[in-house]
Write an enzyme that holds these catalytic residues in place. Structure first.
Site, mmCIF file in Angstrom:
data_model
loop_
_atom_site.group_PDB
_atom_site.id
_atom_site.type_symbol
_atom_site.label_atom_id
_atom_site.label_comp_id
_atom_site.label_asym_id
_atom_site.label_seq_id
_atom_site.Cartn_x
_atom_site.Cartn_y
_atom_site.Cartn_z
ATOM 1 N N LYS A 1 0.941 -1.230 -0.003
ATOM 2 C CA LYS A 1 0.088 0.030 0.127
ATOM 3 C C LYS A 1 0.832 1.227 0.000
ATOM 4 C CE LYS A 1 -3.613 0.047 2.632
ATOM 5 N NZ LYS A 1 -4.686 0.117 3.584
ATOM 6 N N GLY B 1 -2.102 4.135 -3.851
ATOM 7 C CA GLY B 1 -2.992 2.876 -4.200
ATOM 8 C C GLY B 1 -2.366 1.743 -3.818
ATOM 9 N N VAL C 1 -1.645 -2.462 -3.540
ATOM 10 C CA VAL C 1 -1.236 -3.760 -4.618
ATOM 11 C C VAL C 1 -1.764 -5.042 -4.181
ATOM 12 C CG1 VAL C 1 0.746 -4.675 -5.580
ATOM 13 C CG2 VAL C 1 0.758 -2.345 -5.162
ATOM 14 N N LYS D 1 -2.652 -3.314 -9.221
ATOM 15 C CA LYS D 1 -2.110 -2.113 -8.568
ATOM 16 C C LYS D 1 -3.307 -1.178 -8.927
ATOM 17 C CE LYS D 1 0.641 1.362 -7.477
ATOM 18 N NZ LYS D 1 1.763 1.433 -6.385
ATOM 19 N N ASP E 1 10.221 7.772 -9.886
ATOM 20 C CA ASP E 1 10.199 7.023 -8.503
ATOM 21 C C ASP E 1 11.193 5.807 -8.592
ATOM 22 O OD1 ASP E 1 10.185 7.068 -5.671
ATOM 23 O OD2 ASP E 1 7.969 5.885 -5.591
#
Length: 242
Positions: A42, A46, A48, A63, A147
């Protein structure tokens, strides 16, 4: 002893930009096709889940995203099977997400924890090559990951690396220079270039390149790039804000 597949090509980065799928090419998944849901992660973008696809006969990862914008795949990026629309377990409203391959070996971060240090140098070099190829694939599409870090690089059964977690993906300012408000949601602090905190900053490819350099440091040294006392507060003191 670790066993891993040898490189399949001396030049795996020879990628060309694919075309994005049109709506009639996207596979749609609903609650009836997914069984035995289990939440496995998490984050701010969102949750997973792992679930069993009743027709494909194997586990997939789902996801859940607040904004589903990207559906793409290549050898060095998690395979995307399609788009999910339904009501996940313990939820009451319909949500959207992407259905991807489930990586049983976890992330490179998990591998380093299990090894209690960096992976063997030949394997580390191969993983670095895979990550660089995945980053190049995204950049050829005009997309930034934003990211890129150890926990977001997953491992196949043959210990090949695949990029994951595209909650922060955005179009590069070099491809879409009119983007507004892209200084929000910068990703993980230690992997974020200092110039990204400038109020006028627009995301460009060098953002991912900086994150990739930090990734190199971590996978080769087995250490985090900054000491623990170098916390978020002290880091912000050096931000070139205007």
């Amino acid at each position: 002893m670790l066993k891993f597949d040898p490189p399949t090509s001396p030049h795996p980065a020879g990628l060309s930009p694919p075309s994005l799928p049109t709506n009639n090419q996207i596979n749609m998944f609903d609650d009836d096709s997914l069984l035995d849901w289990m939440e496995i992660g998490k984050g701010g973008f969102g949750s997973v889940y792992k679930a069993r696809h009743n027709k494909m006969g194997h586990d997939v990862a789902i996801k859940i995203l607040h904004d589903v914008r990207w559906l793409f795949s290549c050898k060095f990026v998690l395979r995307v099977y399609g788009m999910y629309k339904g009501i996940p377990p313990y939820k009451t409203v319909k949500q959207e997400g992407i259905v991807m391959e489930f990586m049983t070996r976890g992330s490179i971060m998990d591998l380093c924890k299990n090894l209690r240090g960096p992976p063997p140098f030949p394997l580390a070099c191969r993983l670095i090559q895979d990550v660089a190829s995945g980053m190049r694939f995204l950049h050829l599409m005009g997309i930034l990951h934003r990211d890129l870090k150890m926990p977001n690089v997953m491992l196949s059964e043959g210990l090949h690396a695949k990029l994951a977690d595209f909650g922060l993906c955005t179009m590069s300012a070099t491809c879409c220079p009119s983007n507004e408000g892209e200084t929000e949601n910068l990703g993980t602090l230690k992997y974020t270039p200092p110039e990204a905190y400038d109020i006028n900053y627009k995301p460009v490819r060098s953002f991912d390149v900086y994150s990739f350099a930090i990734f190199l440091w971590v996978i080769l040294s087995g250490e985090e790039p900054f000491p623990s006392e170098f916390n978020q507060f002290s880091y912000y003191q050096y931000m070139p804000l205007k």
